[in-house]
Design a protein around this motif. Structure first.
Motif, PDB file in Angstrom:
ATOM      1  N   PRO A  60     -55.246 -30.186  -7.218  1.00 41.82           N
ATOM      2  CA  PRO A  60     -56.201 -30.597  -7.483  1.00 41.82           C
ATOM      3  C   PRO A  60     -57.515 -29.682  -8.210  1.00 41.82           C
ATOM      4  CG  PRO A  60     -55.713 -31.490  -5.486  1.00 41.82           C
ATOM      5  CD  PRO A  60     -54.825 -30.316  -5.789  1.00 41.82           C
ATOM      6  N   ASP A  61     -58.059 -30.341  -9.050  1.00 44.34           N
ATOM      7  CA  ASP A  61     -59.450 -29.564  -9.852  1.00 44.34           C
ATOM      8  C   ASP A  61     -58.670 -28.448 -10.572  1.00 44.34           C
ATOM      9  OD1 ASP A  61     -61.381 -31.210  -9.039  1.00 44.34           O
ATOM     10  OD2 ASP A  61     -61.172 -30.291  -7.009  1.00 44.34           O
ATOM     11  N   ASP A  63     -58.246 -26.979 -13.675  1.00 44.35           N
ATOM     12  CA  ASP A  63     -58.650 -27.336 -14.977  1.00 44.35           C
ATOM     13  C   ASP A  63     -57.796 -26.460 -16.081  1.00 44.35           C
ATOM     14  OD1 ASP A  63     -60.588 -29.332 -14.536  1.00 44.35           O
ATOM     15  OD2 ASP A  63     -61.988 -27.775 -13.761  1.00 44.35           O
ATOM     16  N   TYR A 136     -66.696 -21.978 -15.581  1.00 47.17           N
ATOM     17  CA  TYR A 136     -65.599 -22.046 -14.629  1.00 47.17           C
ATOM     18  C   TYR A 136     -66.079 -21.281 -13.328  1.00 47.17           C
ATOM     19  CZ  TYR A 136     -62.982 -23.958 -18.138  1.00 47.17           C
ATOM     20  OH  TYR A 136     -62.581 -24.811 -19.069  1.00 47.17           O
ATOM     21  N   SER A 161     -61.011 -23.598 -11.994  1.00 46.69           N
ATOM     22  CA  SER A 161     -61.715 -24.843 -11.949  1.00 46.69           C
ATOM     23  C   SER A 161     -63.083 -25.042 -12.353  1.00 46.69           C
ATOM     24  CB  SER A 161     -61.505 -25.388 -10.550  1.00 46.69           C
ATOM     25  OG  SER A 161     -62.300 -26.695 -10.567  1.00 46.69           O
ATOM     26  N   THR A 163     -65.195 -27.010 -10.935  1.00 47.55           N
ATOM     27  CA  THR A 163     -65.861 -27.352  -9.697  1.00 47.55           C
ATOM     28  C   THR A 163     -66.093 -26.027  -8.762  1.00 47.55           C
ATOM     29  OG1 THR A 163     -64.838 -29.436 -10.057  1.00 47.55           O
ATOM     30  CG2 THR A 163     -65.756 -28.922  -7.786  1.00 47.55           C
ATOM     31  N   ALA A 166     -63.705 -25.606  -5.335  1.00 46.60           N
ATOM     32  CA  ALA A 166     -62.528 -26.176  -5.550  1.00 46.60           C
ATOM     33  C   ALA A 166     -61.177 -26.102  -4.753  1.00 46.60           C
ATOM     34  CB  ALA A 166     -62.199 -26.111  -7.154  1.00 46.60           C
TER      35      ALA A 166
END
Length: 268
Positions: A60-61, A63, A136, A161, A163, A166
């Protein structure tokens, strides 16, 4: 078939437990990845592309994903990335000599390097703010060890990521599993490549031996000499003409009606 967020969350949690629940979509992804890596990817590039693609799909997350490989002379390079921005973030680490990917890519480096807020991480005063400037904020790197034999090659799987915060412990566990799969597949691929190379060398050696035998036979028949004498003629002629013995023999064997090896030394 689509998979719900609840199924993914349950499956990710299963990886860290001792029980034996039925494996779900994440376990299926790893099983498929293992089969693909070991069965149908004959090149190092093919292995790495599958791994970075799996990281984007599974973590997840995630990127951006890239792979760092460290040459035996200590230089770093990025052979595969999911986006040119990942290449730039890797390059910043190589240039400044700091960051989780260069640390994890060293043979004696940590298995995992990560930051939840890289822009304010005191460990990487140059790379961190530069990465945050690109947008990032979280970064995770896990070590790749494709070759345990000296001189030892090494590398890292790098995940970026946008986020902050993350990557949790589940993401780290998953990245470590991916890195393990990648390391095993790279070792397998390199072993196959080495075996194919050795087989090719053997084939060429056999071909050379056969064509030299043909050329010797032609000289023996033409000149009424022994096999050892025919070989000496070929050897001396290859030296005189500065041509490889196998190439000379191949030319004589394929064009023996047109040419003949010159008589040298004391031969009559």
């Amino acid at each position: 078939m689509s998979v719900s967020e609840e199924e993914w969350a349950r499956d990710r949690a299963w990886f860290g437990q001792d029980g034996a629940p039925a494996p779900g979509p994440l376990a299926g992804q790893f099983a498929d990845l293992t089969r693909t890596l070991l069965d149908v990817t004959p090149t190092v590039g093919g292995v790495l592309k599958l791994v970075v693609g799996a990281a984007v799909a599974i973590i997840p997350d995630a990127d951006l994903v890239s792979v760092t490989l460290r040459d035996t002379d200590g230089r770093f390079h990025t052979p595969v990335e999911t986006d040119p921005v990942a290449l730039e973030l890797d390059r910043l680490q190589y240039e400044h000599g700091e960051g989780p990917c260069v640390e994890s890519a060293r043979p004696d480096g940590p298995a995992v390097g990560w930051s939840q807020d890289v822009g304010h991480d005191p460990r990487w005063p140059s790379f961190g703010p530069a990465a945050a400037g690109h947008g990032y904020h979280s970064v995770l790197a896990t070590a790749l060890l494709p070759d345990a034999r000296p001189p030892r090659q090494s590398g890292a799987l790098n995940i970026y990521s946008r986020t902050p915060g993350a990557f949790d412990s589940q993401a780290i566990d998953t990245a470590l599993l991916l890195a393990t799969h990648a390391s095993l597949a790279l070792a397998h691929t390199e072993a196959l490549a080495s075996a194919e190379l050795e087989a090719e060398h053997l084939r060429r050696a056999i071909d050379s031996r056969d064509v030299i035998g043909q050329a010797k036979g032609i000289l023996m028949q033409r000149r009424g000499i022994t096999a050892d004498e025919a070989f000496d003629v070929l050897r001396r002629t290859s030296q005189d003409l500065n041509v490889k013995l196998a190439d000379l023999a191949r030319t004589l064997a394929t064009r023996h009606t047109e040419i003949d090896v010159p008589v040298s030394g004391g031969e009559g």
